[in-house]
Design an enzyme around this catalytic site. Structure first.
Site, PDB file in Angstrom:
ATOM      1  N   CYS A   2       0.845  -1.187   0.000  1.00 27.12           N
ATOM      2  CA  CYS A   2       0.000   0.000   0.000  1.00 27.12           C
ATOM      3  C   CYS A   2       0.885   1.242   0.000  1.00 27.12           C
ATOM      4  O   CYS A   2       2.100   1.170  -0.145  1.00 27.12           O
ATOM      5  CB  CYS A   2      -0.891   0.020   1.246  1.00 27.12           C
ATOM      6  SG  CYS A   2      -1.809  -1.506   1.522  1.00 27.12           S
ATOM      7  N   ARG A  54      -4.837   1.479  -0.529  1.00 27.84           N
ATOM      8  CA  ARG A  54      -4.658   0.048  -0.261  1.00 27.84           C
ATOM      9  C   ARG A  54      -4.514  -0.790  -1.524  1.00 27.84           C
ATOM     10  O   ARG A  54      -5.301  -0.653  -2.465  1.00 27.84           O
ATOM     11  CB  ARG A  54      -5.840  -0.501   0.541  1.00 27.84           C
ATOM     12  CG  ARG A  54      -5.632  -1.963   0.960  1.00 27.84           C
ATOM     13  CD  ARG A  54      -6.866  -2.583   1.542  1.00 27.84           C
ATOM     14  NE  ARG A  54      -6.593  -3.933   2.025  1.00 27.84           N
ATOM     15  CZ  ARG A  54      -7.486  -4.901   2.086  1.00 27.84           C
ATOM     16  NH1 ARG A  54      -8.729  -4.664   1.735  1.00 27.84           N
ATOM     17  NH2 ARG A  54      -7.157  -6.106   2.522  1.00 27.84           N
ATOM     18  N   LEU A  55      -3.514  -1.678  -1.513  1.00 27.67           N
ATOM     19  CA  LEU A  55      -3.409  -2.768  -2.470  1.00 27.67           C
ATOM     20  C   LEU A  55      -3.775  -4.035  -1.712  1.00 27.67           C
ATOM     21  O   LEU A  55      -3.052  -4.458  -0.805  1.00 27.67           O
ATOM     22  CB  LEU A  55      -1.996  -2.877  -3.049  1.00 27.67           C
ATOM     23  CG  LEU A  55      -1.756  -4.036  -4.025  1.00 27.67           C
ATOM     24  CD1 LEU A  55      -2.564  -3.840  -5.294  1.00 27.67           C
ATOM     25  CD2 LEU A  55      -0.276  -4.169  -4.352  1.00 27.67           C
ATOM     26  N   ALA A  56      -4.898  -4.638  -2.034  1.00 31.56           N
ATOM     27  CA  ALA A  56      -5.402  -5.788  -1.278  1.00 31.56           C
ATOM     28  C   ALA A  56      -4.691  -7.053  -1.715  1.00 31.56           C
ATOM     29  O   ALA A  56      -4.780  -7.456  -2.876  1.00 31.56           O
ATOM     30  CB  ALA A  56      -6.908  -5.933  -1.484  1.00 31.56           C
ATOM     31  N   VAL A  57      -3.971  -7.684  -0.783  1.00 35.46           N
ATOM     32  CA  VAL A  57      -3.248  -8.923  -1.045  1.00 35.46           C
ATOM     33  C   VAL A  57      -3.783 -10.056  -0.173  1.00 35.46           C
ATOM     34  O   VAL A  57      -4.020 -11.161  -0.635  1.00 35.46           O
ATOM     35  CB  VAL A  57      -1.727  -8.729  -0.821  1.00 35.46           C
ATOM     36  CG1 VAL A  57      -0.986 -10.058  -0.891  1.00 35.46           C
ATOM     37  CG2 VAL A  57      -1.171  -7.758  -1.851  1.00 35.46           C
ATOM     38  N   ASN A  81       1.977  -0.449   5.314  1.00 40.85           N
ATOM     39  CA  ASN A  81       2.394  -0.836   3.973  1.00 40.85           C
ATOM     40  C   ASN A  81       3.320  -2.035   4.114  1.00 40.85           C
ATOM     41  O   ASN A  81       4.375  -1.912   4.738  1.00 40.85           O
ATOM     42  CB  ASN A  81       3.125   0.334   3.296  1.00 40.85           C
ATOM     43  CG  ASN A  81       3.858  -0.072   2.026  1.00 40.85           C
ATOM     44  OD1 ASN A  81       3.474  -1.018   1.350  1.00 40.85           O
ATOM     45  ND2 ASN A  81       4.921   0.635   1.704  1.00 40.85           N
ATOM     46  N   GLY A  82       2.929  -3.178   3.565  1.00 41.92           N
ATOM     47  CA  GLY A  82       3.856  -4.293   3.614  1.00 41.92           C
ATOM     48  C   GLY A  82       3.201  -5.637   3.828  1.00 41.92           C
ATOM     49  O   GLY A  82       1.985  -5.801   3.703  1.00 41.92           O
ATOM     50  N   GLU A  83       4.049  -6.612   4.140  1.00 40.55           N
ATOM     51  CA  GLU A  83       3.611  -7.963   4.461  1.00 40.55           C
ATOM     52  C   GLU A  83       4.460  -8.472   5.626  1.00 40.55           C
ATOM     53  O   GLU A  83       5.691  -8.418   5.571  1.00 40.55           O
ATOM     54  CB  GLU A  83       3.802  -8.914   3.270  1.00 40.55           C
ATOM     55  CG  GLU A  83       3.036  -8.536   2.023  1.00 40.55           C
ATOM     56  CD  GLU A  83       1.537  -8.726   2.160  1.00 40.55           C
ATOM     57  OE1 GLU A  83       1.119  -9.471   3.061  1.00 40.55           O
ATOM     58  OE2 GLU A  83       0.799  -8.121   1.360  1.00 40.55           O
ATOM     59  N   GLY A 381      14.559 -12.800  -7.215  1.00 41.36           N
ATOM     60  CA  GLY A 381      15.832 -13.266  -6.671  1.00 41.36           C
ATOM     61  C   GLY A 381      16.782 -12.155  -6.287  1.00 41.36           C
ATOM     62  O   GLY A 381      17.986 -12.411  -6.093  1.00 41.36           O
TER      63      GLY A 381
END
Length: 617
Positions: A2, A54-57, A81-83, A381
Site C-alpha cells: 500500500c 490500499r493494495l489488497a493482497v 504498507n507491507g507484508e 531473486g
C-alpha cells in the site's frame, strides 16, 4: 502492499475545520494512489491525521485502512504498507493473550502486536513493512521500517509539524514544502547516484527513516532508534551444518512468502538466484495442486547485438526457458523495444522521485506494468549477490581496495560532467570518500579476526547498506507504480544475519562465487543451472537504443531553456555524444555503461524540469 501519508503535532491540536486536514491528507495519498488502487481511507484526530491507499493482497474483503482498535478508552490507529510473513504465528501468540481478530489481514496483527508489546513489537515482525501508529493514550506516534528498508518511509518538518509518507511526491503536496536541492543534494545525485546515503532524501529538509529503525514523536519531541542492526558473531558451525542450516532458512523463507489471496508469480531469469526461489515456490505450489507462473525479460535486438563481458557473461533467455521447462512453470517472456525503453526514462523518474538507474529502472517499470495485467504479487531473486558475495568486486581485489565504492569507481568521469567551477565547489570525490569512511567505521566486525576476513565483512556490509538499498528502492518504486507487490526472499533479515557471520571461505568455497548458496540448493536444480556464471538483470545492447538516447540528449543540449544547463558541462556532454561506448565498462554497478550515462543525464534533466526544482547552489 500500500501507500500511506499523514502528519502529526503534539504541541497543539490542529486548528480550524477537521475537513480541511482530512482533505490535505487525502491529497497526499492521491499522489501515491498507484501504490494502492484497491481502496482509500483517512482518519482524523486532534493531533494526528492518517491517509491510506490500499493494495489488497490478504483478505481483500476486509482490512480497510487506516485501521483503529479500542485501547484504554481510546482508538489506536494504524496506516500500514507491507507484508508480515510471521503474522499467523503472532496471531496465535496474541490470541493466547486475549486478543481477537475480525480479519485475516496482517495489518490487524501488527496493530495488536503494538498494543501488546509497545514499540518493541518491531523486533517480533518478520517481513517487509513500513507503518505509522497513532496512540492517543500514550500519547505518541510510532513510525517503523523493516530491517533492510524494502518498504519506504520519508519525512519532513512542515509548519512545526512532522509529516511522513511512503514516497517523497506525497510530501511535496503539502503547502510550503518546496522542492529545493542544495549542494549536498547535488552531491548525492552526481557523486553517489543512483545510490543515496542511507537516510538522505536528497531534497532539502526531507529525510528517510533508516532501515531497521523506528521513530517516536510525543510531547517531549522526536527521536529515532535502531531496533535491528547486523551483528558480528562467531560462526560455530562446520561447513555441512552451515549448508543444512542455510537450506532450512531458504525453504522456510520462500514458503512463508507464498502467502497471498491474489494471483502470485515469480521473476525467472534462469540464473542461480531466481531459479532457486522459483524451484522452491514451484514445488510448494505443486504440492497444493497449483502451477507457478513465471516471467523473464528480454530486449529487442539482444539476440543479434549482445556481446559477453566480465560483468554480463551471457544472455538469460535460453536459461529461463530451460529452467521453466524443468520446473513446469507457466512461463512468459516479456520483450521491450527501443522506443518503449527510451520513453520509460521520464516515467521512471516520476516513480522514484529522483534520477535512478536510467533504462534499468525504466525497463523494470515497463515489465511490471505487463506483469500486473495477470498478477498482483511476484517473488524475485534480488539481494542474493549482496548477501552471499556474488558481485565481481567480491572476487577481483583490484575492483575494491577500500578507497572508493566498488560499484562506482570512476569519480573523474562524474566530476567531468559538471561545470568546472561547480565541480570544484562540490568536490564529488571528497564527498563520496567521506560517506564511504563513515560506513566502513559502522561495519560490525569481530575483535581479532584476520585482515582479509575483516575486509570481506566490510565489503558485505557496504553492499547490503548501499547497493542493496539502491536495488530495493528501484524494485519497490518501479513495481508499486503499477500496483504490483514484489517480494524479496533473500532480504529476510534472519537469513542475512546468519550469512553475514559465515566465514568467507565457506561463502565462496574453492573461490566459487556464492558456492554456499549453490551447495544449499543442491537437488533443487540441475548442476549446470546451480553452477551457471552470474549474469545480472538484462539490459539492451541494441545500438539503435544508444542512437535514440544520443538524439534525445542532443535535443536537450540544443535547448537553452532546459534546466540541466545550470549544472552540466557542455563540453563534456558533447564529448559523450561523439563516443562509441564499451558496454562492458560500467560507471555504476554492472549494467550502467555509456548509454545509461546519457540516459541518466536525461533523467536528471527530466527531474529538474518536472519537479520544478529550485537549485540552492
Amino acid at each position: 502492499m500500500c501507500g500511506f501519508a499523514g502528519f502529526a503535532d503534539f504541541s497543539q491540536p490542529f486548528p480550524g475545520q477537521q475537513q480541511h486536514w482530512l482533505d490535505l491528507a487525502r491529497s497526499m495519498a492521491r499522489r501515491i494512489a498507484h501504490r494502492g488502487p484497491d481502496g482509500h481511507g483517512a482518519s482524523f484526530s486532534p493531533h494526528c491525521v492518517l491517509a491510506h491507499a490500499r493494495l489488497a493482497v490478504m483478505d481483500p474483503q476486509h482490512g480497510q485502512q487506516p485501521l483503529s482498535l479500542p485501547w484504554q478508552g481510546h482508538q489506536v490507529s494504524i496506516a500500514y504498507n507491507g507484508e508480515v510473513y510471521n503474522a499467523p504465528q503472532l496471531r496465535g501468540e496474541l490470541e493466547a493473550l486475549g486478543f481477537s481478530f475480525a480479519s485475516r489481514c496482517d495489518t490487524e496483527v501488527v496493530l495488536a502486536s503494538y498494543l501488546a508489546w509497545g514499540p518493541d513489537c518491531a523486533r517480533r515482525l518478520q517481513g517487509i513493512f513500513a507503518f505509522a501508529i497513532y496512540d492517543p493514550a500514550a500519547p505518541r506516534l510510532l513510525l517503523c521500517r523493516d530491517p533492510f528498508g524494502v518498504k519506504p518511509l520519508f519525512l519532513t518538518r512542515w509548519q512545526g509539524r512532522l509529516a511522513f509518507a511512503s514516497e517523497i511526491k506525497a510530501l511535496l503536496q503539502l503547502p510550503g514544502v518546496r522542492p529545493v536541492v542544495d549542494k549536498d543534494g547535488l552531491r548525492e545525485v552526481f557523486a553517489l547516484g543512483p545510490a543515496r546515503t542511507p537516510g538522505r532524501g536528497v531534497f532539502q529538509g526531507v529525510w528517510e527513516l533508516k532501515p531497521g529503525h523506528l521513530a517516536l514523536l510525543d510531547p517531549l519531541g522526536y527521536r529515532e532508534l535502531a531496533y535491528f542492526q547486523l551483528e558480528a558473531r562467531p560462526h560455530e558451525e562446520d561447513y555441512p551444518h552451515t549448508v543444512s542450516h542455510l537450506r532450512e532458512l531458504l525453504l522456510e523463507t520462500v514458503e512463508r512468502q507464498l502467502q497471498s489471496d491474489v494471483p502470485l508469480c515469480a521473476f525467472l531469469s534462469g540464473g542461480l538466484d531466481s531459479s532457486v526461489v522459483t524451484a522452491i515456490a514451484a514445488q510448494r505450489l505443486q504440492e497444493r495442486g497449483q502451477r507457478l507462473a513465471t516471467y523473464s525479460f528480454e530486449f529487442e535486438g539482444n539476440q543479434e547485438f549482445f556481446t559477453p563481458s566480465a560483468f554480463q557473461p551471457g544472455r538469460d533467455q535460453d536459461w529461463a526457458l530451460r529452467v521453466s521447462g524443468l520446473l513446469s512453470t507457466d512461463h512468459r517472456t516479456l520483450l521491450c523495444g527501443n522506443q518503449a525503453l527510451a520513453d520509460s526514462l521520464e516515467e521512471a523518474v516520476l516513480a522514484r522521485d529522483l534520477p535512478g538507474m536510467a533504462d534499468v529502472d525504466g525497463s523494470l517499470l515497463y515489465f511490471c506494468r505487463q506483469v500486473k495485467q495477470r498478477h498482483t504479487v511476484a517473488l524475485c531473486g534480488e539481494c542474493a549477490d549482496e548477501i552471499f558475495g556474488g558481485y565481481p568486486w567480491f572476487h577481483r581485489r583490484e575492483l575494491w581496495q577500500g578507497s572508493r565504492f566498488p560499484w562506482s569507481g570512476d569519480m573523474g568521469l562524474r566530476s567531468s560532467l559538471l561545470k568546472p567551477e561547480l565541480a570544484r565547489e562540490l568536490d564529488l570525490e571528497g564527498y563520496a570518500a567521506r560517506r564511504l569512511e563513515e560506513s566502513l567505521k559502522e561495519a560490525p566486525t569481530l575483535p581479532g579476526e584476520g585482515e582479509e576476513e575483516r575486509r570481506m565483512r566490510q565489503l558485505a556490509y557496504l553492499n547490503m547498506r548501499w547497493f542493496m538499498a539502491t536495488l530495493l528502492e528501484r524494485k519497490d518504486r518501479c513495481s508499486m507504480y503499477s500496483g504490483l507487490e514484489v517480494r524479496v526472499p533473500y532480504a529476510d533479515h534472519r537469513l542475512a544475519q546468519y550469512v553475514y557471520n559465515v566465514p568467507w571461505e565457506m561463502k565462496s568455497p574453492g573461490g566459487e562465487p556464492k558456492g554456499l548458496l549453490r551447495a544449499a540448493a543442491a537437488g533443487l536444480l540441475p548442476e549446470e543451472v546451480l553452477h551457471r556464471r552470474k549474469s545480472p538483470y538484462p539490459k539492451t545492447h541494441n545500438p539503435g537504443y544508444e542512437a535514440l538516447i544520443k538524439e534525445r540528449l542532443a535535443q536537450v543540449l540544443r535547448d537553452s531553456a532546459q534546466p540541466i544547463h545550470r549544472v552540466l558541462s557542455e563540453e563534456a556532454a558533447q564529448g559523450l555524444l561523439r563516443q562509441s561506448f564499451d558496454y562492458g565498462r560500467p560507471w555504476f554497478g554492472q549494467l550502467m555503461a555509456g548509454p545509461q550515462l546519457l540516459a541518466y543525464l536525461l533523467q536528471v534533466n527530466a527531474w529538474l524540469l518536472r519537479y520544478h526544482i529550485y537549485l540552492e547552489i
